[in-house]
Design an enzyme around this catalytic site. Structure first.
Site, PDB file in Angstrom:
ATOM      1  N   HIS A  97       0.841  -1.204   0.000  1.00 46.91           N
ATOM      2  CA  HIS A  97       0.000   0.000   0.000  1.00 46.91           C
ATOM      3  C   HIS A  97       0.875   1.252   0.000  1.00 46.91           C
ATOM      4  O   HIS A  97       0.634   2.189  -0.773  1.00 46.91           O
ATOM      5  CB  HIS A  97      -0.908  -0.002   1.230  1.00 46.91           C
ATOM      6  CG  HIS A  97      -1.600   1.300   1.471  1.00 46.91           C
ATOM      7  ND1 HIS A  97      -2.821   1.612   0.925  1.00 46.91           N
ATOM      8  CD2 HIS A  97      -1.226   2.390   2.203  1.00 46.91           C
ATOM      9  CE1 HIS A  97      -3.169   2.831   1.299  1.00 46.91           C
ATOM     10  NE2 HIS A  97      -2.217   3.326   2.075  1.00 46.91           N
ATOM     11  N   GLU A  98       1.901   1.279   0.851  1.00 44.09           N
ATOM     12  CA  GLU A  98       2.788   2.441   0.895  1.00 44.09           C
ATOM     13  C   GLU A  98       3.528   2.619  -0.431  1.00 44.09           C
ATOM     14  O   GLU A  98       3.723   3.745  -0.906  1.00 44.09           O
ATOM     15  CB  GLU A  98       3.789   2.301   2.037  1.00 44.09           C
ATOM     16  CG  GLU A  98       3.169   2.244   3.426  1.00 44.09           C
ATOM     17  CD  GLU A  98       2.361   3.487   3.754  1.00 44.09           C
ATOM     18  OE1 GLU A  98       2.719   4.580   3.257  1.00 44.09           O
ATOM     19  OE2 GLU A  98       1.362   3.368   4.489  1.00 44.09           O
TER      20      GLU A  98
ATOM     21  N   HIS B 260       1.551   4.471  -2.994  1.00 42.37           N
ATOM     22  CA  HIS B 260       1.675   5.933  -2.957  1.00 42.37           C
ATOM     23  C   HIS B 260       2.881   6.382  -3.794  1.00 42.37           C
ATOM     24  O   HIS B 260       2.809   7.368  -4.526  1.00 42.37           O
ATOM     25  CB  HIS B 260       1.848   6.412  -1.517  1.00 42.37           C
ATOM     26  CG  HIS B 260       0.599   6.338  -0.698  1.00 42.37           C
ATOM     27  ND1 HIS B 260      -0.580   6.950  -1.071  1.00 42.37           N
ATOM     28  CD2 HIS B 260       0.339   5.718   0.496  1.00 42.37           C
ATOM     29  CE1 HIS B 260      -1.504   6.729  -0.153  1.00 42.37           C
ATOM     30  NE2 HIS B 260      -0.974   5.981   0.807  1.00 42.37           N
TER      31      HIS B 260
ATOM     32  N   ASP C  83      -4.483   1.369  -2.159  1.00 44.81           N
ATOM     33  CA  ASP C  83      -5.088   0.070  -1.827  1.00 44.81           C
ATOM     34  C   ASP C  83      -5.206  -0.802  -3.070  1.00 44.81           C
ATOM     35  O   ASP C  83      -4.924  -2.011  -3.028  1.00 44.81           O
ATOM     36  CB  ASP C  83      -6.475   0.279  -1.208  1.00 44.81           C
ATOM     37  CG  ASP C  83      -6.411   0.643   0.269  1.00 44.81           C
ATOM     38  OD1 ASP C  83      -5.322   0.564   0.859  1.00 44.81           O
ATOM     39  OD2 ASP C  83      -7.463   1.003   0.821  1.00 44.81           O
TER      40      ASP C  83
ATOM     41  N   GLU D 151      -5.617   7.191  -1.150  1.00 49.40           N
ATOM     42  CA  GLU D 151      -5.651   5.958  -0.361  1.00 49.40           C
ATOM     43  C   GLU D 151      -6.308   4.821  -1.140  1.00 49.40           C
ATOM     44  O   GLU D 151      -5.838   3.681  -1.102  1.00 49.40           O
ATOM     45  CB  GLU D 151      -6.389   6.193   0.959  1.00 49.40           C
ATOM     46  CG  GLU D 151      -5.686   7.157   1.901  1.00 49.40           C
ATOM     47  CD  GLU D 151      -4.280   6.732   2.247  1.00 49.40           C
ATOM     48  OE1 GLU D 151      -4.041   5.515   2.417  1.00 49.40           O
ATOM     49  OE2 GLU D 151      -3.410   7.610   2.321  1.00 49.40           O
TER      50      GLU D 151
END
Length: 418
Positions: A277-278, A281, A362, A358
Site C-alpha cells: 500500500h505504501e 503511494h 489500496d 488511499e
C-alpha cells in the site's frame, strides 16, 4: 465596526460552530452504534473491542472541544483584543531594525501560542491515551520532546523567517515570488534531511534484522521498482502502543520505516501487504503530486499576502494599529494567524483528495500483494489502535484523510472480483 472586522468575526464564529457541531454529531453517531459490531467485521472484532473503540473515539473528540475554543479565543485576544499591538509596542522599544523587530514579534507570538497548547497536549497524552492503555511516554520524555521541538523550530525556523522578512523588505513589489521560492527550497530541504537528521532526534531507527521478512520485502520492492536507502524499525513503542508504517525522505534519502508495534502485531504476509500500500503511494507519485499542489497553493497564498500587505483595511479590520503601509512583519503574522479561519471550509476538498490517493494505493496493493492480507492487516490495526468502525459520515467526509473502515474494506473486496 469595519466591514472586514465583521466578516472576520462571522467566519470565525461559523468555523467554531461547525467544528463543535461536527464533533457532537460524531460522538452521537458513534455512541448510537457501539452496541453491535458491524456485520462485515463481526467475525474479527469483538464487541468489547468495538465498545473500547467507541469510548476512545468519543473521549478524543470531547477532548478536542477546549482546543476549538482556545484557538478562537487566542486569535481574538491577539487581534481585536489588542494582543499584537501590545507585543508590537514592546518589541519596537527594543529593536529599531525592522527585520530583527519582525523576528521578535513573530517568534514571541508563536511561543505564547505554543505554551498555551501544552496543557491540552499533556491532557491528551497522560489522560486520554493513558486511560485507554496506549501511552508509553514518561513525563520527562514529554517535556524533553517539547524542548527538542522548540530548539529545532528555532534553529530551522529563525533563518527562514529572517530570509522571508529580508526579501519582503528589500526586493520590491515582487518580493512574494522570491519568498515563495525560498519557502519551497526550505520545504524540499526538510524532506531531504528529515530521515537522517531530524527523525533520529526523537526515535531510534535500527535496520530490519528479520532475514525472512527482509527478503520478502526486498522481493516486493524489486517487483515494484522501488529503491530505498534501507529498511528500518522505529522504536514507536517507547511513546505509544499505536502502530504504523511509512516511507519517508526525498531522492536518495528515501527509506522505509516500520513501527516496532506494527511488526509485533502483524504476520509477514500482512506486513508485505501494508508495505505494498505504501509503495502504491510511491508508484502513483502521490508525494510528488502533493508537493506540486503545495507549490501552487503556496504561490497563490504569497501573492495574496503581497496584495493584503498594502491594504490598510487588512490591519485595521483585525484590530492592529500600524504607522506605515506596508508593514511586512505584521502582515506576515496576521496572514498566518487568520488564513486557517478563512480556509477551514475547504478542508473537505483536501480530505477527498487524500482519500482518493488511499483508494489508489489500496488498489495497487491488491494487484501487487494481496487484498485479503491487506484487509486482515487493516482490521488488526483498527483493533489495535481502537479506531472506530462507525464514524459519522459527515465528520469523516470533513476531516478523515483515510476512507472509513467499511468503505475501504468494500473497495478492497471489489478488487478481488474477476
Amino acid at each position: 465596526m469595519q466591514s472586514f472586522t465583521l466578516i472576520f468575526i462571522i467566519v470565525l464564529l461559523l468555523s467554531v460552530s461547525i467544528q463543535a457541531w461536527l464533533s457532537s454529531r460524531h460522538i452521537r453517531h458513534v455512541r448510537a452504534r457501539q452496541g453491535s459490531v458491524p456485520e462485515e467485521f463481526a467475525s474479527q472484532i469483538s464487541l468489547a473491542d468495538h465498545r473500547k473503540a467507541a469510548d476512545y473515539t468519543c473521549a478524543k473528540t470531547r477532548a478536542g472541544y477546549p482546543g476549538i475554543f482556545l484557538h478562537a479565543g487566542i486569535l481574538l485576544i491577539l487581534t481585536l483584543g489588542g494582543g499584537l499591538n501590545a507585543l508590537s509596542d514592546y518589541w519596537s522599544e527594543w529593536f529599531s531594525d525592522p527585520i530583527i523587530y519582525g523576528m521578535a514579534l513573530i517568534m514571541s507570538t508563536f511561543l505564547i501560542m505554543s505554551l498555551l497548547e501544552i496543557p491540552l497536549s499533556y491532557y491528551r497524552t497522560f489522560v486520554i491515551e493513558e486511560q485507554f492503555g496506549f501511552n508509553k511516554m514518561t513525563r520527562g520524555m514529554f517535556f524533553t520532546d517539547l524542548v527538542k521541538q522548540g530548539l529545532l523550530m528555532t534553529l530551522l525556523g529563525a533563518p527562514l523567517l529572517f530570509c522571508i522578512l529580508w526579501l519582503m523588505e528589500k526586493t520590491g513589489e515582487h518580493w512574494w515570488v522570491y519568498a515563495w521560492a525560498a519557502w519551497m527550497t526550505f520545504n524540499l530541504f526538510l524532506l531531504a534531511i528529515f530521515p537522517t537528521w531530524i527523525a533520529p532526534l526523537f526515535n531510534r531507527f535500527t535496520p530490519l534484522e528479520d532475514a525472512a521478512l527482509k527478503a520478502r520485502i526486498e522481493q516486493l520492492m524489486t517487483k515494484c521498482g522501488f529503491k530505498s536507502s534501507g529498511l528500518f524499525v522505529m522504536d514507536g513503542s517507547r511513546r505509544s502502543k499505536h502502530g504504523n508504517a511509512y516511507f519517508t525522505g526525498f531522492g536518495k534519502t528515501k527509506r522505509i520505516v516500520f513501527f516496532d508495534t506494527l511488526l509485533s502485531s502483524l504476520e509477514p504476509k500482512e506486513i508485505e501487504a501494508v508495505l505494498a500500500h505504501e509503495l502504491g503511494h510511491f508508484k502513483h507519485r502521490h508525494v510528488i503530486k502533493r508537493i506540486a499542489l503545495s507549490f501552487i497553493l503556496s504561490l497563490a497564498f504569497f501573492w495574496l499576502l503581497g496584495y493584503l500587505m498594502n491594504q490598510p483595511w487588512f490591519y485595521e479590520g483585525l484590530g492592529v494599529t500600524i504607522t506605515s503601509v506596508p508593514e511586512p512583519a505584521m502582515a506576515l503574522l496576521l496572514f498566518f494567524l487568520v488564513i486557517p479561519v478563512f480556509t477551514f471550509l475547504f478542508h473537505p476538498i483536501s480530505s477527498i483528495y487524500s482519500r482518493k490517493h488511499e483508494f489508489e494505493a489500496d488498489a495497487y496493493a491488491a494487484q501487487n500483494s494481496s487484498a485479503d492480507n491487506l484487509i486482515s492487516a487493516l482490521v488488526k490495526l483498527y483493533q489495535d489502535n481502537a479506531a472506530t468502525l462507525t464514524p459519522d459520515p459527515l465528520h469523516s467526509t470533513f476531516y478523515d484523510s483515510h476512507p472509513p473502515a467499511a468503505t475501504r474494506v468494500a473497495h478492497l473486496q471489489n478488487q478481488m472480483q474477476p
